[in-house]
Write a protein that holds these residues in place. Structure first.
Motif, PDB file in Angstrom:
ATOM      1  N   LEU A  14       8.598  10.456   2.540  1.00 51.02           N
ATOM      2  CA  LEU A  14       8.500   9.238   1.964  1.00 51.02           C
ATOM      3  C   LEU A  14       7.597   8.188   2.475  1.00 51.02           C
ATOM      4  O   LEU A  14       6.928   7.385   1.430  1.00 51.02           O
ATOM      5  CB  LEU A  14       9.976   8.658   1.803  1.00 51.02           C
ATOM      6  CG  LEU A  14      10.861   9.815   1.091  1.00 51.02           C
ATOM      7  CD1 LEU A  14      12.546   9.102   1.070  1.00 51.02           C
ATOM      8  CD2 LEU A  14      10.530   9.752  -0.472  1.00 51.02           C
ATOM      9  N   LEU A  15       7.502   7.806   3.587  1.00 54.76           N
ATOM     10  CA  LEU A  15       7.080   6.648   4.208  1.00 54.76           C
ATOM     11  C   LEU A  15       5.310   6.533   3.846  1.00 54.76           C
ATOM     12  O   LEU A  15       5.008   5.496   3.543  1.00 54.76           O
ATOM     13  CB  LEU A  15       7.143   6.525   5.606  1.00 54.76           C
ATOM     14  CG  LEU A  15       8.509   5.923   6.147  1.00 54.76           C
ATOM     15  CD1 LEU A  15       8.809   6.021   7.767  1.00 54.76           C
ATOM     16  CD2 LEU A  15       8.810   4.760   5.640  1.00 54.76           C
ATOM     17  N   ALA A  19       4.207   3.436   2.026  1.00 51.52           N
ATOM     18  CA  ALA A  19       3.188   2.438   2.670  1.00 51.52           C
ATOM     19  C   ALA A  19       2.096   2.401   1.905  1.00 51.52           C
ATOM     20  O   ALA A  19       1.809   1.130   1.844  1.00 51.52           O
ATOM     21  CB  ALA A  19       3.087   2.968   4.233  1.00 51.52           C
ATOM     22  N   GLY A  20       1.440   3.140   1.440  1.00 52.24           N
ATOM     23  CA  GLY A  20       0.442   2.922   0.297  1.00 52.24           C
ATOM     24  C   GLY A  20       0.680   2.075  -0.840  1.00 52.24           C
ATOM     25  O   GLY A  20      -0.007   1.236  -1.153  1.00 52.24           O
ATOM     26  N   PHE A  21       1.952   2.333  -1.481  1.00 51.43           N
ATOM     27  CA  PHE A  21       2.646   1.497  -2.388  1.00 51.43           C
ATOM     28  C   PHE A  21       2.505   0.311  -2.147  1.00 51.43           C
ATOM     29  O   PHE A  21       2.200  -0.739  -2.854  1.00 51.43           O
ATOM     30  CB  PHE A  21       3.895   2.338  -3.014  1.00 51.43           C
ATOM     31  CG  PHE A  21       4.529   1.111  -4.149  1.00 51.43           C
ATOM     32  CD1 PHE A  21       4.055   1.184  -5.616  1.00 51.43           C
ATOM     33  CD2 PHE A  21       5.595   0.459  -3.848  1.00 51.43           C
ATOM     34  CE1 PHE A  21       4.556   0.237  -6.305  1.00 51.43           C
ATOM     35  CE2 PHE A  21       6.035  -0.426  -4.958  1.00 51.43           C
ATOM     36  CZ  PHE A  21       5.687  -0.384  -6.065  1.00 51.43           C
ATOM     37  N   ALA A  22       3.052  -0.100  -0.830  1.00 53.26           N
ATOM     38  CA  ALA A  22       3.725  -1.741  -0.600  1.00 53.26           C
ATOM     39  C   ALA A  22       2.292  -2.075  -0.268  1.00 53.26           C
ATOM     40  O   ALA A  22       2.053  -3.418  -0.617  1.00 53.26           O
ATOM     41  CB  ALA A  22       4.315  -1.482   0.836  1.00 53.26           C
ATOM     42  N   VAL A  23       1.212  -1.648   0.346  1.00 51.71           N
ATOM     43  CA  VAL A  23       0.132  -2.470   0.834  1.00 51.71           C
ATOM     44  C   VAL A  23      -0.862  -2.428  -0.477  1.00 51.71           C
ATOM     45  O   VAL A  23      -1.465  -3.721  -0.700  1.00 51.71           O
ATOM     46  CB  VAL A  23      -0.662  -1.249   2.002  1.00 51.71           C
ATOM     47  CG1 VAL A  23      -2.081  -2.042   2.273  1.00 51.71           C
ATOM     48  CG2 VAL A  23       0.263  -1.458   3.181  1.00 51.71           C
ATOM     49  N   LEU A  24      -1.124  -1.401  -1.442  1.00 51.44           N
ATOM     50  CA  LEU A  24      -1.903  -1.594  -2.320  1.00 51.44           C
ATOM     51  C   LEU A  24      -1.337  -2.068  -3.584  1.00 51.44           C
ATOM     52  O   LEU A  24      -2.034  -2.485  -4.498  1.00 51.44           O
ATOM     53  CB  LEU A  24      -2.538  -0.140  -2.619  1.00 51.44           C
ATOM     54  CG  LEU A  24      -3.227   0.522  -1.299  1.00 51.44           C
ATOM     55  CD1 LEU A  24      -3.583   2.126  -1.745  1.00 51.44           C
ATOM     56  CD2 LEU A  24      -4.378  -0.192  -0.975  1.00 51.44           C
ATOM     57  N   THR A  25      -0.052  -2.108  -3.851  1.00 55.80           N
ATOM     58  CA  THR A  25       0.522  -2.606  -5.171  1.00 55.80           C
ATOM     59  C   THR A  25       1.313  -3.705  -4.806  1.00 55.80           C
ATOM     60  O   THR A  25       1.447  -4.922  -5.508  1.00 55.80           O
ATOM     61  CB  THR A  25       1.072  -1.367  -5.552  1.00 55.80           C
ATOM     62  OG1 THR A  25       0.552  -0.363  -5.927  1.00 55.80           O
ATOM     63  CG2 THR A  25       1.596  -1.883  -7.049  1.00 55.80           C
ATOM     64  N   MET A  26       2.458  -3.519  -4.123  1.00 55.96           N
ATOM     65  CA  MET A  26       3.554  -4.586  -4.059  1.00 55.96           C
ATOM     66  C   MET A  26       2.986  -5.894  -3.465  1.00 55.96           C
ATOM     67  O   MET A  26       3.437  -6.798  -3.805  1.00 55.96           O
ATOM     68  CB  MET A  26       4.790  -4.051  -3.180  1.00 55.96           C
ATOM     69  CG  MET A  26       5.938  -4.702  -3.112  1.00 55.96           C
ATOM     70  SD  MET A  26       7.658  -3.952  -2.629  1.00 55.96           S
ATOM     71  CE  MET A  26       7.120  -3.435  -1.129  1.00 55.96           C
TER      72      MET A  26
END
Length: 289
Positions: A14-15, A19-26
């Motif tokens: 999951l991480l 991590a990609g979602f958090a850095v690039l989107t959230m």
């Protein structure tokens, strides 16, 4: 021990994605809401300005023009694409010769280069030598529209191209939904004497309600954030007749270096998509209750 190992193994899968979602989107989305309340250009730091961007929007004629054009595109693009994609799906759901070929042809515009699509349609819509106006003149229309060179007809032309480009993708979604409709329902309708039109209204459409809801939500989001087609086909013109909110954000941010104001317009676009989607979910939930 085994449970702990499974937990670690699960998080290891999951991480990376999170991590990609958090850095690039959230994180960019959170920063967007902050920058919407600042005055910021790319060469300096962001300075807190409170509601100055909101006040500027209230008196910005170009912003209101872009908002009206976005709503105009959305209101017409959604039903046209919905009807066209559903009609294609129903037609190509039958056992026809070379049906796979026709499905591929219908889907191809969605994966074709947007630049190539826009240039081809601009030539088709050319007022002087385009085949569209040639056909109109042949059937007796003395003064055919100027299409992308006319402030009145440029948005209808873009809507037609947008519908043609996206209907193949949503056709595949409807085709998947049609595969789930029980054949027994059609047989029972035939026994009761229902014709093809009655079977469509009494069997097909009710069974496709979840699929239709998904398609409408996706079409709504795609319509509100339309950019590439208009950017290449008309660049917001003639004048501001096809200027939409997504392109206005691009202009303010990357062409005029007003990233704080562009962020504020982006927040308005986000809230508009969010509110319309919430209303759609509420209406759908009430219908299912």
């Amino acid at each position: 021990m085994t449970r702990g190992r499974n937990t670690v193994l699960g998080w290891s899968f999951l991480l990376p994605n999170f991590a990609g979602f958090a850095v690039l989107t959230m994180v960019p989305v959170v920063l967007l809401f902050y920058y919407a309340f600042t005055t910021w250009d790319i060469f300096g730091g962001a300075e807190w300005s409170g509601l100055d961007n909101a006040r500027q929007m209230m008196h910005d004629a170009s912003f209101w023009t872009a908002l009206r054009n976005t709503l105009y595109y959305t209101v017409f693009h959604i039903p046209l694409t919905l009807v066209a994609s559903l009609g294609l799906a129903v037609l190509l759901n039958k056992r026809l010769r070379a049906v796979a070929f026709f499905r591929t042809v219908a889907f191809f515009p969605y994966i074709a280069s947007i630049v190539a699509v826009a240039q081809v349609w601009n030539m088709l819509f050319s007022p002087g030598y385009g085949p569209v106006n040639a056909v109109l003149r042949a059937v007796g229309v003395d003064n055919p529209p100027g299409w992308t060179t006319s402030a009145d007809w440029s948005m209808p032309a873009v809507i037609v191209v947008g519908t043609w480009r996206e209907m193949g993708y949503f056709m595949l979604i409807f085709l998947a939904g049609l595969q789930t409709v029980p054949g027994e329902l059609y047989e029972a309708a035939r026994v009761d004497g229902a014709n093809a039109w009655q079977r469509l209204w009494a069997v097909t459409l009710p069974c496709l309600r979840p699929t239709t809801f998904f398609v409408v939500v996706m079409l709504t989001i795609n319509s509100f954030k339309v950019l590439d087609l208009i950017l290449v086909m008309t660049n917001g013109g003639p004048g501001q007749s096809t200027l939409v909110l997504a392109q206005y954000v691009y202009r303010k941010g990357f062409e005029e270096n007003q990233f704080g104001y562009a962020s504020a317009v982006s927040v308005v676009l986000f809230l508009l998509c969010f509110l319309v989607t919430v209303v759609q979910f509420a209406v759908n939930r009430r219908r299912e209750a």
